[in-house]
Design a protein around this motif. Structure first.
Motif, PDB file in Angstrom:
ATOM      1  N   ASN A 100       0.826  -1.199   0.000  1.00 60.35           N
ATOM      2  CA  ASN A 100       0.000   0.000   0.000  1.00 60.35           C
ATOM      3  C   ASN A 100       0.866   1.258   0.000  1.00 60.35           C
ATOM      4  O   ASN A 100       0.551   2.244  -0.674  1.00 60.35           O
ATOM      5  CB  ASN A 100      -0.929  -0.001   1.212  1.00 60.35           C
ATOM      6  CG  ASN A 100      -2.042   0.991   1.092  1.00 60.35           C
ATOM      7  OD1 ASN A 100      -2.314   1.507   0.025  1.00 60.35           O
ATOM      8  ND2 ASN A 100      -2.678   1.284   2.201  1.00 60.35           N
ATOM      9  N   PHE A 101       1.976   1.242   0.746  1.00 61.88           N
ATOM     10  CA  PHE A 101       2.884   2.384   0.770  1.00 61.88           C
ATOM     11  C   PHE A 101       3.437   2.676  -0.625  1.00 61.88           C
ATOM     12  O   PHE A 101       3.428   3.816  -1.086  1.00 61.88           O
ATOM     13  CB  PHE A 101       4.034   2.139   1.744  1.00 61.88           C
ATOM     14  CG  PHE A 101       5.141   3.140   1.630  1.00 61.88           C
ATOM     15  CD1 PHE A 101       4.992   4.414   2.141  1.00 61.88           C
ATOM     16  CD2 PHE A 101       6.334   2.818   0.999  1.00 61.88           C
ATOM     17  CE1 PHE A 101       6.003   5.357   2.021  1.00 61.88           C
ATOM     18  CE2 PHE A 101       7.357   3.742   0.876  1.00 61.88           C
ATOM     19  CZ  PHE A 101       7.188   5.015   1.396  1.00 61.88           C
ATOM     20  N   PHE A 102       3.924   1.654  -1.308  1.00 60.60           N
ATOM     21  CA  PHE A 102       4.485   1.872  -2.642  1.00 60.60           C
ATOM     22  C   PHE A 102       3.410   2.247  -3.659  1.00 60.60           C
ATOM     23  O   PHE A 102       3.657   3.028  -4.582  1.00 60.60           O
ATOM     24  CB  PHE A 102       5.286   0.656  -3.107  1.00 60.60           C
ATOM     25  CG  PHE A 102       6.640   0.581  -2.482  1.00 60.60           C
ATOM     26  CD1 PHE A 102       7.615   1.515  -2.790  1.00 60.60           C
ATOM     27  CD2 PHE A 102       6.938  -0.406  -1.565  1.00 60.60           C
ATOM     28  CE1 PHE A 102       8.860   1.464  -2.214  1.00 60.60           C
ATOM     29  CE2 PHE A 102       8.188  -0.468  -0.976  1.00 60.60           C
ATOM     30  CZ  PHE A 102       9.152   0.475  -1.299  1.00 60.60           C
ATOM     31  N   TYR A 103       2.207   1.719  -3.487  1.00 56.11           N
ATOM     32  CA  TYR A 103       1.090   2.086  -4.361  1.00 56.11           C
ATOM     33  C   TYR A 103       0.807   3.583  -4.249  1.00 56.11           C
ATOM     34  O   TYR A 103       0.685   4.288  -5.248  1.00 56.11           O
ATOM     35  CB  TYR A 103      -0.132   1.249  -3.979  1.00 56.11           C
ATOM     36  CG  TYR A 103      -1.354   1.487  -4.818  1.00 56.11           C
ATOM     37  CD1 TYR A 103      -1.448   0.976  -6.100  1.00 56.11           C
ATOM     38  CD2 TYR A 103      -2.436   2.208  -4.310  1.00 56.11           C
ATOM     39  CE1 TYR A 103      -2.579   1.178  -6.864  1.00 56.11           C
ATOM     40  CE2 TYR A 103      -3.563   2.411  -5.065  1.00 56.11           C
ATOM     41  CZ  TYR A 103      -3.630   1.899  -6.349  1.00 56.11           C
ATOM     42  OH  TYR A 103      -4.741   2.110  -7.099  1.00 56.11           O
ATOM     43  N   LYS A 104       0.726   4.065  -3.012  1.00 58.49           N
ATOM     44  CA  LYS A 104       0.467   5.496  -2.794  1.00 58.49           C
ATOM     45  C   LYS A 104       1.665   6.357  -3.192  1.00 58.49           C
ATOM     46  O   LYS A 104       1.496   7.455  -3.722  1.00 58.49           O
ATOM     47  CB  LYS A 104       0.121   5.759  -1.328  1.00 58.49           C
ATOM     48  CG  LYS A 104      -1.074   5.000  -0.826  1.00 58.49           C
ATOM     49  CD  LYS A 104      -2.324   5.382  -1.548  1.00 58.49           C
ATOM     50  CE  LYS A 104      -3.496   4.598  -0.967  1.00 58.49           C
ATOM     51  NZ  LYS A 104      -4.714   4.762  -1.697  1.00 58.49           N
ATOM     52  N   LEU A 105       2.872   5.866  -2.944  1.00 55.80           N
ATOM     53  CA  LEU A 105       4.074   6.619  -3.294  1.00 55.80           C
ATOM     54  C   LEU A 105       4.166   6.825  -4.808  1.00 55.80           C
ATOM     55  O   LEU A 105       4.423   7.937  -5.284  1.00 55.80           O
ATOM     56  CB  LEU A 105       5.319   5.907  -2.781  1.00 55.80           C
ATOM     57  CG  LEU A 105       6.654   6.589  -3.083  1.00 55.80           C
ATOM     58  CD1 LEU A 105       6.777   7.868  -2.262  1.00 55.80           C
ATOM     59  CD2 LEU A 105       7.798   5.643  -2.781  1.00 55.80           C
TER      60      LEU A 105
END
Length: 126
Positions: A100-105
């Motif tokens: 989720n972090f990399f998706y949002k980043l």
């Protein structure tokens, strides 16, 4: 429909779950067609003086449904494809927070330059 196409979801006509998904998809498609082909009077009409009194910068006096409808459809297809890709990544790498972090980043990294191109005046971002 994309989940069926990519064989993530199976459609069983006798299942109440599949029936409700089919009815929901058909209702959504019918609603979109009503919005696109509606030829009646404007439902949301603001005079030009009312637009200038409102502080909302995104309110426009012009509406272009011919461009907006297909762009909205493309948006929903791309978001659906993003969810399909994310579900496949979750099968390989099951760390939800990291994915989720990399998706949002990456979403921020893509949208930030586009936003700055669309509105280069930095004072308007306040």
């Amino acid at each position: 429909m994309l989940a069926v196409f990519f064989r993530i979801e199976k459609v069983t006509i006798r299942s109440s779950s599949s029936q409700s998904k089919i009815i929901g998809a058909l209702t959504s498609i019918f609603g979109v067609l009503v919005i696109i082909f509606y030829k009646g009077p404007k439902l949301f009409s603001l005079s030009s003086s009312a637009i200038h009194q409102r502080p909302l910068g995104f309110m426009s006096s012009q509406s272009n449904w011919i461009i907006g409808g297909p762009l909205l459809a493309v948006t929903f297809v791309l978001v659906s494809l993003g969810y399909i890709i994310q579900s496949q990544v979750m099968k390989i790498y099951p760390e939800e927070i990291t994915v989720n972090f990399f998706y949002k980043l990456f979403g921020t990294g893509i949208s930030l330059p586009l936003c700055l191109l669309a509105e280069p005046n930095l004072s308007s971002w306040n």
